[in-house]
Enzyme design. Structure first.
Site, PDB file in Angstrom:
ATOM      1  N   ARG A 195     -11.903  -5.788 -13.779  1.00  0.00           N
ATOM      2  CA  ARG A 195     -10.553  -5.927 -13.228  1.00  0.00           C
ATOM      3  C   ARG A 195     -10.665  -6.005 -11.713  1.00  0.00           C
ATOM      4  NH1 ARG A 195      -6.752  -1.261 -11.432  1.00  0.00           N
ATOM      5  NH2 ARG A 195      -4.916  -2.453 -10.859  1.00  0.00           N
ATOM      6  N   GLU A 212      -4.465  -3.706 -21.008  1.00  0.00           N
ATOM      7  CA  GLU A 212      -5.129  -4.545 -20.015  1.00  0.00           C
ATOM      8  C   GLU A 212      -6.612  -4.707 -20.335  1.00  0.00           C
ATOM      9  OE1 GLU A 212      -3.063  -1.808 -17.506  1.00  0.00           O
ATOM     10  OE2 GLU A 212      -2.966  -3.305 -15.929  1.00  0.00           O
ATOM     11  N   HIS A 219      -0.507  -5.932 -11.496  1.00  0.00           N
ATOM     12  CA  HIS A 219      -0.324  -5.714 -12.945  1.00  0.00           C
ATOM     13  C   HIS A 219      -0.253  -7.035 -13.721  1.00  0.00           C
ATOM     14  CE1 HIS A 219       1.977  -1.743 -11.920  1.00  0.00           C
ATOM     15  NE2 HIS A 219       0.694  -1.470 -12.143  1.00  0.00           N
ATOM     16  N   ARG A 249       5.102   6.016  -4.756  1.00  0.00           N
ATOM     17  CA  ARG A 249       5.344   4.937  -3.785  1.00  0.00           C
ATOM     18  C   ARG A 249       6.842   4.720  -3.583  1.00  0.00           C
ATOM     19  NH1 ARG A 249       1.604   1.317  -7.096  1.00  0.00           N
ATOM     20  NH2 ARG A 249      -0.466   2.081  -6.575  1.00  0.00           N
ATOM     21  N   ASN A 289     -12.783  -1.063 -15.059  1.00  0.00           N
ATOM     22  CA  ASN A 289     -11.704  -0.977 -14.080  1.00  0.00           C
ATOM     23  C   ASN A 289     -12.145   0.007 -12.992  1.00  0.00           C
ATOM     24  OD1 ASN A 289      -9.393  -0.587 -12.638  1.00  0.00           O
ATOM     25  ND2 ASN A 289      -8.113  -0.032 -14.403  1.00  0.00           N
TER      26      ASN A 289
END
Ligand code: ADP
Length: 402
Positions: A90, A386, A179, A240, A8
């Site tokens: 990823r 993940e 995601h 965010r 990742n």
């Protein structure tokens, strides 16, 4: 037994996990962080369970891969690089091109490159890491696993923005979500573990961590998700802002003289829980401040919970009914306080009933039902993974077997 590396690569970090498949056993994991700095960090788990951490200059992702490769051999984690049969990467932005994972070849690479403007901090870094692995482990196959792929099943009315259609046609501006690998994983575990006897299940998955998104899933397919063209949209997050009136941008510019890039950075890195509370983006710090009666931490937490509850309501309507609500990621897996706030914010309309004891118990990897039998919609905690999902896709797409 096959060894598969999940990678990742972020804008300034490279996380990795080496699996033994199909056993799904984690052999090692670690991170190269602060890439581009003189005092970058490289940390890797050794076979005896301890970790080795170094502070050193790491000029780019290629150097991070070199460090990782040397550590695997020097620390006797593997005896030869040829043991690694596949590497899964990823990829944050797969645009319109990818609705599932793909073998990373020249064509895939060209498309990922073309999509760099849609994910400037990420897609370039992914490709640098891919090239470095290709050089270092030339015999291994590489597979691209896209964060956006799972959301490609959305219908047009769910993914288009109501701006002139030509912007979609010319510049591919639309909702892509993120995601996706996590939501897909959660949906599969939910089906296998909790919904075995339910035909065509409808579920809502809450991936709530430092970045947060929700997904409405019907029969294993995404019908709606809260992130947008980029991960800035949707619910209130750690730093965010989530959904916001676009007019806020030009108005701040007119009032402060800041550039659009500066305001955009504020929306991405100085907003959300951090911006409202003035305390932190981390829910652990927010919880501590709330206990001390910090008003802004309390309002930040309530906003966070309400924005998630609003999406749950929206998705309930979109799906028609909901068979399961799934809590996951850093906050969803670990914060009983935030889970309770979210349930409180939508329980009346949806008939939710939280099992307080289970909610307190199921943290740090413990998982299961956190609703009572009275709850009209069952609620569960499922730890996401993940990296494992990426490793599984590597085995599948490279058609590897023992
Ligand atoms: P990412 O993978 O996007 O970096 P995570 O899903 O790991 O993020 O989520 C990290 C966030 O989870 C932290 O910023 C914090 O807000 C929250 N978190 C992690 N552990 C706990 C905990 N024990 N209690 C409350 N919140 C937690």
């Amino acid at each position: 037994m096959i060894k598969i590396m999940s990678v990742n690569a972020g804008s300034s970090s490279l996380k990795f996990k080496l699996f033994e498949m199909p056993e799904e056993k984690v052999i090692t994991s670690g991170i190269a962080d602060r890439i581009g700095h003189e005092d970058a960090i490289f940390s890797i788990k050794l076979l005896d369970g301890t970790s080795k951490k170094q502070i050193l200059p790491i000029k780019d992702h290629a150097r991070a891969v070199e460090l990782l490769i040397s550590a695997l051999i020097d620390e006797h984690i593997i005896s030869s690089l040829s043991e690694i049969k596949g590497i899964g990467h990823r990829i944050v932005q797969g645009g319109k091109y990818f609705s599932h994972s793909e073998i990373l070849n020249e064509d895939t690479e060209a498309k990922i490159k073309e999509l760099i403007p849609l994910a400037p901090l990420h897609n370039g870094a992914h490709l640098t890491a891919f090239k470095a692995f290709k050089n270092a482990v030339p015999d291994a196959g590489n597979v691209a696993v896209f964060d956006t792929a799972f959301h490609q099943s959305m219908e047009m009315e769910d993914y288009l923005y109501a701006i002139p259609y030509e912007y979609y046609e010319k510049y591919s501006i639309r909702r892509y979500g993120a995601h996706g690998t996590s939501h897909d994983y959660l949906s599969q575990i939910a089906k296998e573990t909790y919904l075995k006897n339910v035909e065509h299940p409808s579920i809502i998955t809450l991936h709530i961590g430092s970045g947060s998104s929700l997904c409405a899933i019907k029969d294993g397919k995404c019908v709606a998700t809260s992130m947008g063209l980029t991960p800035l949209a949707g619910v209130v997050m750690g730093t965010r802002c989530g959904d916001i009136d676009p007019s806020v941008m030009p108005y701040i510019i007119s009032q402060t003289g800041k550039t659009s890039q500066e305001v955009y950075d504020i929306f991405n890195f100085q907003s959300g829980l951090k911006g409202i509370s003035g305390v932190s983006n981390d829910t652990r710090d927010i919880e501590e401040a709330m206990e001390k009666g910090n008003e802004r931490a309390i309002i930040a937490a309530k906003m966070f919970a309400r924005s998630i509850a609003n999406y749950i309501g929206q998705y309930y309507v979109r799906l028609g009914h909901v068979d399961l609500l799934v809590f996951s990621a850093g906050i969803g897996e670990n914060s009983s306080t935030f889970r309770k706030l979210i349930v409180e914010a939508c329980k009346e309309a949806l008939g939710l009933d939280l099992d307080e004891a289970k909610n307190l118990e199921y943290v740090h990897g413990k998982h299961g039902y956190i609703s009572t039998k009275k709850s009209k919609i069952p609620m569960v905690v499922i730890p996401t993974d993940e990296e494992l999902m990426i490793a599984k896709d590597v085995v599948k797409y490279l058609k590897l077997s023992d």
